[in-house]
Design an enzyme around this catalytic site. Structure first.
Site, PDB file in Angstrom:
ATOM      1  N   GLU A  53       8.436  85.200  49.939  1.00  0.00           N
ATOM      2  CA  GLU A  53       8.645  84.336  48.753  1.00  0.00           C
ATOM      3  C   GLU A  53       9.549  83.215  49.346  1.00  0.00           C
ATOM      4  O   GLU A  53       9.385  82.058  48.940  1.00  0.00           O
ATOM      5  CB  GLU A  53       9.396  85.026  47.661  1.00  0.00           C
ATOM      6  CG  GLU A  53       8.864  86.422  47.121  1.00  0.00           C
ATOM      7  CD  GLU A  53       8.976  87.710  48.027  1.00  0.00           C
ATOM      8  OE1 GLU A  53       9.022  88.643  47.450  1.00  0.00           O
ATOM      9  OE2 GLU A  53       9.018  87.559  49.428  1.00  0.00           O
ATOM     10  N   CYS A  86      13.050  91.082  47.163  1.00  0.00           N
ATOM     11  CA  CYS A  86      14.501  91.581  47.352  1.00  0.00           C
ATOM     12  C   CYS A  86      15.551  90.675  46.578  1.00  0.00           C
ATOM     13  O   CYS A  86      15.026  89.588  45.868  1.00  0.00           O
ATOM     14  CB  CYS A  86      14.649  91.537  48.704  1.00  0.00           C
ATOM     15  SG  CYS A  86      15.042  89.822  49.499  1.00  0.00           S
ATOM     16  N   CYS A  89      15.777  87.229  47.487  1.00  0.00           N
ATOM     17  CA  CYS A  89      14.658  86.302  46.904  1.00  0.00           C
ATOM     18  C   CYS A  89      14.460  85.959  45.565  1.00  0.00           C
ATOM     19  O   CYS A  89      14.173  84.742  45.121  1.00  0.00           O
ATOM     20  CB  CYS A  89      13.273  86.806  47.258  1.00  0.00           C
ATOM     21  SG  CYS A  89      12.950  86.727  49.281  1.00  0.00           S
TER      22      CYS A  89
END
Length: 130
Positions: A53, A86, A89
């Protein structure tokens, strides 16, 4: 198949996951229809690993895409249980994309949709600095 999901699946193939074997692809659709992709890039010290990402966001910004120009996001990993971004991100996605839809998918074709705000409630942003 949705072109955004197909782009995330294809981006996953470029992942450099030498250490974990955990390959992830991400694709961001811009409001003008363009798609920017990213994949995870690992490093032997793990802490320097960059998630798919963040690669896609940095790639888009480095190519002149303005923040908040993104319409939606897709993320693909080869896991039975879908893999959301996560925490780091999620914060990056909030700042650069805003509260856009995120579609998670796997290689079996299972999908689930969230918004960035659902994944990061009470997000920190620059409005808190004023």
């Amino acid at each position: 198949m949705d072109p955004l999901l197909a782009a995330a699946i294809a981006a996953r193939e470029h992942a450099y996951a030498k250490y974990s074997g955990f390959r992830v692809g991400a694709a961001l659709e811009l409001h003008d229809g363009r798609i920017v992709t990213g994949c995870n890039v690992e490093n032997s010290t793990y802490g320097l690993t960059v998630c798919a990402e963040r690669v896609a966001i940095c790639k888009a910004i480095s190519e002149g895409v303005a923040p908040k120009s993104f319409k939606r996001i897709a993320i693909c990993a080869d896991t039975e249980r879908l893999t959301p971004p996560c925490g780091a991100c999620r914060q990056i996605l909030w700042e650069f994309c805003g509260d856009v839809p995120i579609t998670l998918t796997n290689l079996a074709g299972v999908t689930r949709e969230f918004t960035v705000g659902e994944l990061l409630p009470e997000a920190f942003d620059d409005s808190l600095l004023t």
